[in-house]
Write an enzyme that holds these catalytic residues in place. Structure first.
Site, short mmCIF file in Angstrom:
data_model
loop_
_atom_site.label_atom_id
_atom_site.label_comp_id
_atom_site.label_asym_id
_atom_site.label_seq_id
_atom_site.Cartn_x
_atom_site.Cartn_y
_atom_site.Cartn_z
N LYS A 6 0.85 -1.21 0.00
CA LYS A 6 0.00 0.00 0.00
C LYS A 6 0.87 1.24 0.00
CE LYS A 6 -1.72 1.89 3.89
NZ LYS A 6 -2.44 1.97 5.18
N ARG A 26 0.59 5.68 0.30
CA ARG A 26 -0.30 6.80 0.62
C ARG A 26 0.12 7.99 -0.22
NH1 ARG A 26 -4.30 6.11 4.05
NH2 ARG A 26 -4.06 4.83 5.91
C1 R5P Z 1 -1.95 2.56 9.18
O1 R5P Z 1 -0.77 2.25 9.15
C2 R5P Z 1 -2.94 1.84 10.05
O2 R5P Z 1 -2.45 0.60 10.46
C3 R5P Z 1 -4.26 1.64 9.30
O3 R5P Z 1 -4.03 0.83 8.17
C4 R5P Z 1 -4.84 2.97 8.86
O4 R5P Z 1 -4.89 3.87 9.94
C5 R5P Z 1 -6.24 2.78 8.31
O5 R5P Z 1 -6.73 4.00 7.88
P1 R5P Z 1 -7.89 4.11 6.80
O6 R5P Z 1 -9.00 3.21 7.24
O7 R5P Z 1 -8.27 5.58 6.83
O8 R5P Z 1 -7.32 3.72 5.48
#
Ligand code: R5P
Length: 310
Positions: free
Chosen positions: A190, A192
Site C-alpha cells: 500500500k 499513501r
Molecule cells: C496505518 O498504518 C494503520 O495501520 C491503518 O491501516 C490505517 O490507519 C487505516 O486507515 P484508513 O481506514 O483511513 O485507510
C-alpha cells in the site's frame, strides 16, 4: 484496587467492572460553559491503586484532556499508584517524522501521560510496538490475536485461509494471527499518495481461491481495507474478511464497508461504536472486556500478564 472511568467508553468500563466485580469510583466529569473539563472524585481514594479506563478516541482532544485531568485529580487525592488503561491509544499513528517539519504526536502524548503522574500504561494493539519505548514507565501492550483466532476458528468455515497484512507495517500482526491459525501470509503493498488516501500497488503472495483474512490495528476512513479487499478479489480471492482491533470508523466508513466486497468486518469495543454499527449487517463487534479485566487483575496481583498470550 479501584476503577475510574472517563467518558469515552463507559460501556466497556462497566463490562470490565463486572468482570472484576469491582464498582466504578463515584466521580463527576463535567464541562464549563467554555468547554473546559472539570473532574471531581466523590469518594476517598487515599492509598488505593487506581486504574483509569479511557480511550483516546473521537473527540480525541477532549478524551485525552479528560484522561490527563483524571490522572492529576487522582494524584492530588493521594492515590497510591495510577495505571492508565487506554483500550485505544489515539495519536499513535504519528510515531516518527515521515516528512520533514512534522510532530511526533505519539511521543508528545506519552510525555503528557507520564508528566501528569501515571505510573503504568495498559493498552491494546498499539499502532507500533516501539511506542512502549516512548515511556519511561511500564507499558503492557495487550494483543487481540487470541480473541480473533478463536472467532475465526468458530465462524469462518473454510479450509483454505490466508492472513493478509494490508501494508508492510502490519506484517508482524498478520503473521502472528497466521501462526495461531496455522495458515500462510500475503502482504498488500500500500502507498499513501496523500494523507487519508491509500493506493494498492501490488499483492505479494498467491490469494487465488482463498479465504482472505485481512488483519490490522485501525480502520479509520476504511480506504485501506476496502482497497485491499478489492485488490484481493481482483486477484481471484474467494472471499474477504477483515479483523481490525480499533474501529475508528470516521465519516462514511460504516456505509462504505456495507457497500464493499468485504464479507464481514470484525472489530472490538476498544472504541464505543455501539450505535453506529448496530445496523450494519456485515460488521460484528467483539468485546475485549475480559482481556482487559484479566490484565488489570494480574497487574493488581503482581502476576504475569504475558502468560495470557501463551
Ligand atoms: C496505518 O498504518 C494503520 O495501520 C491503518 O491501516 C490505517 O490507519 C487505516 O486507515 P484508513 O481506514 O483511513 O485507510
Amino acid at each position: 484496587m479501584k476503577l475510574l472511568t472517563g467518558n469515552s467508553n463507559k460501556i466497556l468500563s462497566k463490562k470490565i467492572s463486572n468482570y472484576l466485580k469491582s464498582k466504578l469510583i463515584n466521580s463527576s466529569i463535567r464541562k464549563f460553559a467554555d468547554g473546559e473539563i472539570y473532574i471531581e472524585i466523590n469518594e476517598n481514594i487515599r492509598g488505593n491503586s487506581i486504574f483509569i479506563i479511557q480511550s483516546i478516541s473521537s473527540p480525541a482532544n477532549d478524551n485525552l484532556m479528560e484522561l490527563l485531568l483524571c490522572i492529576d485529580a487522582l494524584k492530588r487525592s493521594s492515590a497510591k499508584n495510577i495505571t492508565t488503561v487506554i483500550p485505544y491509544f489515539g495519536y499513535a499513528r504519528q510515531d516518527r517524522k515521515v516528512v520533514p517539519r512534522t510532530s511526533i504526536s505519539a511521543k508528545l502524548v506519552s510525555n503528557l501521560i507520564t508528566k501528569a503522574g501515571a505510573d503504568r500504561v495498559v493498552t491494546v494493539d498499539l499502532h507500533a510496538g516501539q511506542i512502549q519505548g516512548f515511556f519511561d514507565i511500564p507499558v503492557d501492550n495487550l494483543f487481540c490475536t487470541p480473541i480473533f483466532a478463536r472467532h475465526i476458528k468458530k465462524n469462518v468455515k473454510s479450509k483454505n485461509i490466508i492472513c493478509v497484512a494490508p501494508d508492510v507495517g502490519g506484517t508482524e500482526r498478520a503473521r502472528a494471527l497466521g501462526k495461531s491459525l496455522d495458515v500462510g501470509l500475503a502482504i498488500v503493498d500500500k502507498r499513501r499518495p496523500a494523507p487519508g488516501k491509500s493506493q494498492v500497488m501490488n499483492v505479494i503472495g498467491n490469494v487465488k481461491d482463498k479465504t482472505c483474512i485481512i488483519v490490522d490495528d485501525i480502520i479509520d476512513s476504511g480506504g485501506t481495507i476496502i482497497n485491499s479487499a478489492k485488490a484481493l478479489k481482483d486477484r481471484g480471492a474467494k472471499e474477504v474478511y477483515a479483523y481490525i482491533t480499533h474501529g475508528v470508523l470516521s465519516g462514511e466508513a460504516v456505509k462504505k464497508i456495507q457497500n464493499s466486497v468485504i464479507k464481514k468486518l470484525v472489530i472490538t469495543d476498544s472504541i464505543d461504536n455501539e450505535i453506529r454499527v448496530n445496523k450494519a449487517k456485515n460488521i460484528e463487534v467483539l468485546t475485549i472486556s475480559n482481556l482487559m479485566g484479566e490484565a488489570i487483575k494480574r497487574i493488581s496481583n503482581s502476576t504475569s500478564v504475558s502468560d495470557l498470550f501463551k
